[in-house]
Design an enzyme around this catalytic site. Structure first.
Site, mmCIF file in Angstrom:
data_model
loop_
_atom_site.group_PDB
_atom_site.id
_atom_site.type_symbol
_atom_site.label_atom_id
_atom_site.label_comp_id
_atom_site.label_asym_id
_atom_site.label_seq_id
_atom_site.Cartn_x
_atom_site.Cartn_y
_atom_site.Cartn_z
ATOM 1 N N MET A 358 0.851 -1.190 0.000
ATOM 2 C CA MET A 358 0.000 0.000 0.000
ATOM 3 C C MET A 358 0.884 1.235 0.000
ATOM 4 O O MET A 358 1.579 1.510 0.979
ATOM 5 C CB MET A 358 -0.922 0.001 1.223
ATOM 6 N N GLY A 359 0.882 1.953 -1.115
ATOM 7 C CA GLY A 359 1.648 3.187 -1.207
ATOM 8 C C GLY A 359 0.841 4.361 -0.710
ATOM 9 O O GLY A 359 -0.308 4.221 -0.274
ATOM 10 N N CYS A 360 1.415 5.544 -0.804
ATOM 11 C CA CYS A 360 0.729 6.736 -0.299
ATOM 12 C C CYS A 360 -0.476 7.105 -1.147
ATOM 13 O O CYS A 360 -1.352 7.847 -0.710
ATOM 14 C CB CYS A 360 1.705 7.903 -0.202
ATOM 15 N N THR A 361 -0.532 6.592 -2.387
ATOM 16 C CA THR A 361 -1.664 6.904 -3.257
ATOM 17 C C THR A 361 -2.598 5.728 -3.460
ATOM 18 O O THR A 361 -3.534 5.812 -4.241
ATOM 19 C CB THR A 361 -1.163 7.388 -4.637
ATOM 20 N N GLY A 362 -2.330 4.607 -2.768
ATOM 21 C CA GLY A 362 -3.203 3.461 -2.905
ATOM 22 C C GLY A 362 -2.437 2.170 -3.076
ATOM 23 O O GLY A 362 -1.226 2.110 -2.829
#
Length: 387
Positions: A358-362
């Site tokens: 899970m990255g900062c944008t999804g």
């Protein structure tokens, strides 16, 4: 007398057809509004009607109180139920070309496009959609919502509206579908997020700053956003900003009905009436027909049927062993969270070690640097990301 009545009715319908086909040039567009049912009292809608009349509308005010005011015609009723019947009759007869009300039972396939004033920049933005059910399938609904938002923006004078997709479940699949429509010839202009990584999928910052003209989302999320953006300055009990939840649009639905809520304040009720008149003047029905025809020419029906086929034809995931573990440092973004583990298994099946994250944008799929391009190509071919 009978001939005179028939001639009057005929003239009304001819006038209505001309306005809806070519846009209105007349000063006073007749818009009906129901006054009973507001949490803030019937007087509030009466006040909004007077201000809308001052802006050039002919308001058919459906309520229980008398009013003598230029540009306002009171249609007397004794209950909300009677008020809604009169609204229907005014629209059916052509005496009103649009209606504003606090509740309407739209059929499946119809949902409303809201219009807000964003807090960061004061810029207007359309939220597609905010009430109703566009489709029973979430992704299909969001694809159609994008078209409905474009129609509404164009009818309000934005010739080439930019489209963003709010980062909710289904956003990435909707983005891929809309990209396919664009590639097949449907003229859609994607917005770019203000975040450093850009893209058409919008985050909270973009919502507040109106990074796009049309923000695509599902109706339940859109409804929540409308309430927040309309009432964040008042504590929530009084919607003071924007134009309401907007017009119900859908194939085969030919009435112009805009929704406000029982918590909508005077500025929102007035704005909704003005919004309705703008849609009439902008020839919204003609634009709707044009946009839908262009989308269908680009393969909209087959595209949506394909989404359903993929869902029905999905098989139970087979047991696939992961390849030998390697260090994964590269992120592949743009994958729907519900498809994340399937995407990882597809790469495993191709001999590429991958992990979900899970990255900062999804959601992201993590792979080794030397396998990044191959992994991207596989996921694009399988429809998990855009090409």
């Amino acid at each position: 007398m009978s001939n005179m009545i028939n001639k009057t009715i005929s003239n009304v319908f001819l006038q209505m057809a001309d306005i809806l086909e070519n846009g209105a040039s007349m000063q006073r567009v007749p818009i009906a509004v129901t006054a009973m049912g507001s949490e803030h009292g019937e007087d509030l809608i009466y006040h909004a009607a007077k201000e809308a009349a001052d802006q050039g509308l002919l308001v058919k005010l459906i309520g229980s109180q008398p009013l003598d005011y230029p540009g306002v015609e009171v249609v007397s009723v004794s209950s909300s139920e009677e008020g809604h019947k009169r609204l229907e009759s005014l629209l059916d007869s052509g005496e009103a070309l649009g209606g504003v009300t606090m509740h309407y039972p739209f059929p499946i396939g119809v949902s409303t496009v809201g219009r807000v004033i964003t807090p960061a920049t004061g810029k207007e933005m359309f939220i597609a959609t905010t009430t109703g059910t566009t489709a029973l399938d979430r992704v299909e609904g969001m694809v159609r919502n994008a078209i409905y938002g474009i129609v509404t923006a164009k009818a309000c004078g934005i010739q080439n509206p930019t489209v963003g997709i709010l980062n909710v479940d289904g956003a990435r699949q909707a983005e891929i579908a809309l990209q396919k429509l664009q590639a097949a010839g449907y003229p859609i202009t994607f917005a770019q997020s203000r975040r450093s990584d850009g893209g058409a999928v919008m985050r909270g910052n973009d919502l507040l700053a109106a990074s796009c003209d049309v923000m695509v989302t599902d109706p339940l999320t859109g409804n929540l956003l409308m309430k927040l953006l309309a009432a964040y300055t008042t504590g929530g009990n009084y919607e003071s900003l924007g134009y309401g939840y907007g017009p119900g649009l859908g194939e085969g639905f030919d009435k112009l009905i805009l929704i406000i809520s029982r918590a909508s304040g005077m500025p929102v009720a007035r704005g909704a009436m003005v919004f309705a008149a703008q849609l009439v003047k902008g020839g919204y029905q003609k634009i709707f027909a044009q946009e839908l025809a262009a989308a269908k020419k680009a393969g909209l029906d087959n595209l949506l049927a394909g989404l359903q086929k993929e869902k029905k034809g999905a098989e139970e995931p087979q047991e696939i062993k992961a390849p030998p573990k390697v260090v994964v440092t590269e992120e592949i973004m743009g994958i729907e969270i519900l498809d994340l583990e399937d995407a990882v298994r597809q790469l495993w099946a191709a001999g590429i070690y991958a992990e979900s994250g899970m990255g900062c944008t999804g959601p992201v799929v993590l792979v080794a640097e030397e396998q990044l391009e191959q992994a991207r190509s596989i996921l694009a071919d399988k429809g998990y990301i855009g090409s």
